[in-house]
Design a protein around this motif. Structure first.
Motif, PDB file in Angstrom:
ATOM      1  N   TYR A   1       0.984  -1.167  -0.095  1.00  0.00           N
ATOM      2  CA  TYR A   1      -0.050   0.032  -0.027  1.00  0.00           C
ATOM      3  C   TYR A   1       0.836   1.372  -0.107  1.00  0.00           C
ATOM      4  O   TYR A   1       0.656   2.205  -0.562  1.00  0.00           O
ATOM      5  CB  TYR A   1      -1.027  -0.067   1.238  1.00  0.00           C
ATOM      6  N   LEU A   2       1.890   1.149   0.804  1.00  0.00           N
ATOM      7  CA  LEU A   2       2.622   2.405   1.018  1.00  0.00           C
ATOM      8  C   LEU A   2       3.697   2.536  -0.278  1.00  0.00           C
ATOM      9  O   LEU A   2       3.879   3.698  -0.723  1.00  0.00           O
ATOM     10  CB  LEU A   2       3.659   2.331   2.164  1.00  0.00           C
ATOM     11  N   TYR A   3       3.878   1.587  -0.860  1.00  0.00           N
ATOM     12  CA  TYR A   3       4.663   1.506  -2.389  1.00  0.00           C
ATOM     13  C   TYR A   3       3.929   2.276  -3.299  1.00  0.00           C
ATOM     14  O   TYR A   3       4.146   3.180  -4.055  1.00  0.00           O
ATOM     15  CB  TYR A   3       5.043   0.145  -2.625  1.00  0.00           C
ATOM     16  N   TYR A   4       2.715   1.927  -3.511  1.00  0.00           N
ATOM     17  CA  TYR A   4       1.735   2.410  -4.352  1.00  0.00           C
ATOM     18  C   TYR A   4       1.427   3.874  -4.142  1.00  0.00           C
ATOM     19  O   TYR A   4       1.230   4.879  -5.108  1.00  0.00           O
ATOM     20  CB  TYR A   4       0.601   1.848  -4.598  1.00  0.00           C
ATOM     21  N   THR A   5       1.439   4.194  -2.743  1.00  0.00           N
ATOM     22  CA  THR A   5       1.107   5.507  -2.457  1.00  0.00           C
ATOM     23  C   THR A   5       2.330   6.717  -2.619  1.00  0.00           C
ATOM     24  O   THR A   5       2.078   7.608  -3.169  1.00  0.00           O
ATOM     25  CB  THR A   5       0.650   5.596  -0.950  1.00  0.00           C
ATOM     26  N   ALA A   6       3.448   6.199  -2.065  1.00  0.00           N
ATOM     27  CA  ALA A   6       4.638   7.010  -2.336  1.00  0.00           C
ATOM     28  C   ALA A   6       5.153   6.989  -3.504  1.00  0.00           C
ATOM     29  O   ALA A   6       5.864   7.830  -4.430  1.00  0.00           O
ATOM     30  CB  ALA A   6       5.698   6.559  -1.364  1.00  0.00           C
ATOM     31  N   LEU A   7       5.036   5.730  -4.430  1.00  0.00           N
ATOM     32  CA  LEU A   7       5.934   5.867  -5.825  1.00  0.00           C
ATOM     33  C   LEU A   7       4.829   5.711  -7.151  1.00  0.00           C
ATOM     34  O   LEU A   7       5.272   5.280  -8.100  1.00  0.00           O
ATOM     35  CB  LEU A   7       6.796   4.551  -5.574  1.00  0.00           C
ATOM     36  N   GLY A   8       3.554   5.596  -6.493  1.00  0.00           N
ATOM     37  CA  GLY A   8       2.574   5.348  -7.722  1.00  0.00           C
ATOM     38  C   GLY A   8       2.132   6.785  -8.445  1.00  0.00           C
ATOM     39  O   GLY A   8       3.244   7.702  -8.512  1.00  0.00           O
ATOM     40  N   GLN A   9       1.239   6.755  -9.107  1.00  0.00           N
ATOM     41  CA  GLN A   9       0.903   7.931  -9.814  1.00  0.00           C
ATOM     42  C   GLN A   9       0.856   9.084  -9.190  1.00  0.00           C
ATOM     43  O   GLN A   9       1.354  10.334  -9.811  1.00  0.00           O
ATOM     44  CB  GLN A   9      -0.477   7.565 -10.455  1.00  0.00           C
ATOM     45  N   GLY A  10       0.265   9.285  -7.952  1.00  0.00           N
ATOM     46  CA  GLY A  10       0.249  10.686  -7.238  1.00  0.00           C
ATOM     47  C   GLY A  10       1.925  10.952  -6.523  1.00  0.00           C
ATOM     48  O   GLY A  10       1.865  12.136  -6.440  1.00  0.00           O
ATOM     49  N   GLN A  11       2.557   9.940  -6.106  1.00  0.00           N
ATOM     50  CA  GLN A  11       3.840  10.169  -5.508  1.00  0.00           C
ATOM     51  C   GLN A  11       3.810  11.143  -4.271  1.00  0.00           C
ATOM     52  O   GLN A  11       4.550  11.870  -4.284  1.00  0.00           O
ATOM     53  CB  GLN A  11       4.841  10.480  -6.513  1.00  0.00           C
ATOM     54  N   ASN A  12       2.972  10.693  -3.462  1.00  0.00           N
ATOM     55  CA  ASN A  12       2.705  11.446  -2.300  1.00  0.00           C
ATOM     56  C   ASN A  12       3.944  11.025  -1.228  1.00  0.00           C
ATOM     57  O   ASN A  12       3.255  10.038  -0.445  1.00  0.00           O
ATOM     58  CB  ASN A  12       1.434  11.444  -1.702  1.00  0.00           C
ATOM     59  N   LEU A  13       4.971  11.673  -1.115  1.00  0.00           N
ATOM     60  CA  LEU A  13       5.943  10.934  -0.387  1.00  0.00           C
ATOM     61  C   LEU A  13       5.766  11.200   0.971  1.00  0.00           C
ATOM     62  O   LEU A  13       6.347  10.603   1.996  1.00  0.00           O
ATOM     63  CB  LEU A  13       7.471  11.448  -0.953  1.00  0.00           C
ATOM     64  N   GLY A  14       5.252  12.753   1.310  1.00  0.00           N
ATOM     65  CA  GLY A  14       4.959  12.929   2.756  1.00  0.00           C
ATOM     66  C   GLY A  14       3.988  11.875   3.313  1.00  0.00           C
ATOM     67  O   GLY A  14       4.213  11.476   4.506  1.00  0.00           O
ATOM     68  N   PHE A  15       2.970  11.559   2.420  1.00  0.00           N
ATOM     69  CA  PHE A  15       1.996  10.633   3.207  1.00  0.00           C
ATOM     70  C   PHE A  15       2.485   9.216   3.303  1.00  0.00           C
ATOM     71  O   PHE A  15       2.331   8.547   4.246  1.00  0.00           O
ATOM     72  CB  PHE A  15       0.758  10.616   2.016  1.00  0.00           C
ATOM     73  N   GLY A  16       3.282   8.905   2.158  1.00  0.00           N
ATOM     74  CA  GLY A  16       3.934   7.435   2.509  1.00  0.00           C
ATOM     75  C   GLY A  16       4.944   7.522   3.670  1.00  0.00           C
ATOM     76  O   GLY A  16       4.871   6.596   4.279  1.00  0.00           O
ATOM     77  N   SER A  17       5.698   8.314   3.809  1.00  0.00           N
ATOM     78  CA  SER A  17       6.700   8.441   4.839  1.00  0.00           C
ATOM     79  C   SER A  17       5.944   8.365   6.166  1.00  0.00           C
ATOM     80  O   SER A  17       6.482   7.772   7.135  1.00  0.00           O
ATOM     81  CB  SER A  17       7.466   9.749   4.766  1.00  0.00           C
TER      82      SER A  17
END
Length: 300
Positions: free
Chosen positions: A254-270
């Motif tokens: 889940y975090l992989y697709y959140t941080a490195l997916g289409q949105g690349q929301n690195l803050g949310f993923g971190s």
């Protein structure tokens, strides 16, 4: 001499310490820093948002669903791996000839890549077409082929995921149990035989398992932490050209697709990664405190 000793110490330890700092501690600290920023498509953000990312992660249904997936996976893999690895260790420990051969054979899957093993399970053993080994066996009994990985109801994909992880890691934990079994004093078994204890379950329950308590705690801790870190088998078994299905997403997927997916929301993923690390730390500490590694059943 003391100066020369210090010099050689840093010659051997320095490269390892530098690599550990650059590739582990610096990214870890930077991930914690990113979790307090609005970091979209960048690792050098400027918009400080405070705990907003943590609030968003904890309120996100996808993250909570991934934690439930972890709980289901842990409920399957931890007890099954524990029982299988202990059983193999007990059998190998009783072998008098070719013990090293059987130990090596059972340990060999631990050296296999998780990615390679997942692809073998996906394409050869549990392929959704009629040519997969599992469907071929079902065909011998007149059963229709099963789409093992594409059917969420019933969730046959758990059978595939659990068996591949079981095959990969049972041999490793068998080695740990073997080391624990070889530390048990044979005098304990001789005394039990003199007292009339029946070999089998009675000896296992009252002598072997209490003496293996420290090893069992270590194995259970490693199994739980490993379940939290599950990624390779889930990703390579369930993803395809269309992406990853909406079911059976563990936290790291889940975090992989959140941080490195289409949105690349690195803050949310971190923020999600920090929360996951804290959960792992709390669960591990609580498990160690509850199981009490240094205690046996004979302690007061």
């Amino acid at each position: 001499m003391r100066r020369r000793g210090a010099l050689w110490f840093w010659v051997f330890v320095g490269p390892f310490a530098l690599g550990l700092a650059l590739f582990t501690y610096v990214p870890l600290l930077w991930s914690v820093a990113l979790s307090f920023f609005d970091a979209r498509n960048t690792v050098t953000p400027t918009d400080f948002v405070g705990p907003a990312n943590y609030t968003a992660v904890l309120g996100d249904d996808g993250f909570t669903d991934s934690l439930r997936t972890f709980l289901v996976f842990t409920a399957f893999i931890v007890p099954v791996t524990y029982v299988f690895s202990l059983s193999l260790a007990l059998m190998v420990n009783r072998v008098r000839r070719a013990r090293a051969f059987f130990r090596s054979v059972f340990f060999l899957p631990a050296a296999c890549s998780y990615v390679v093993a997942a692809l073998i399970w996906k394409m050869s053993l549990f392929s959704g077409v009629r040519f997969g080994l599992a469907n071929t066996v079902l065909g011998w009994f007149g059963e229709d082929p099963v789409a093992w990985l594409a059917t969420p109801d019933p969730p046959w994909y758990w059978l595939v995921i659990v068996t591949v992880r079981l095959w990969l890691q049972t041999g490793f934990y068998m080695i740990l149990f073997l080391a624990g079994l070889q530390r048990i004093d044979p005098v304990l078994y001789e005394a039990a035989a003199v007292d009339g204890a029946r070999p089998g379950w009675t000896v296992l329950r009252h002598i072997t398992l209490p003496q293996l308590r420290a090893t069992s705690v270590a194995v259970l801790l490693l199994l739980v932490v490993g379940a939290f870190q599950a990624f390779d088998e889930f990703y390579n078994l369930l993803s395809d050209a269309r992406g990853y299905p909406p079911y059976a997403r563990p936290p790291l997927v889940y975090l992989y697709y959140t941080a490195l997916g289409q949105g690349q929301n690195l803050g949310f993923g971190s923020a999600g990664a920090v929360i996951l690390a804290l959960v792992v730390a709390v669960v591990t500490a609580g498990q160690a405190r509850w199981l009490k590694p240094g205690r046996t059943d004979g302690d007061g």
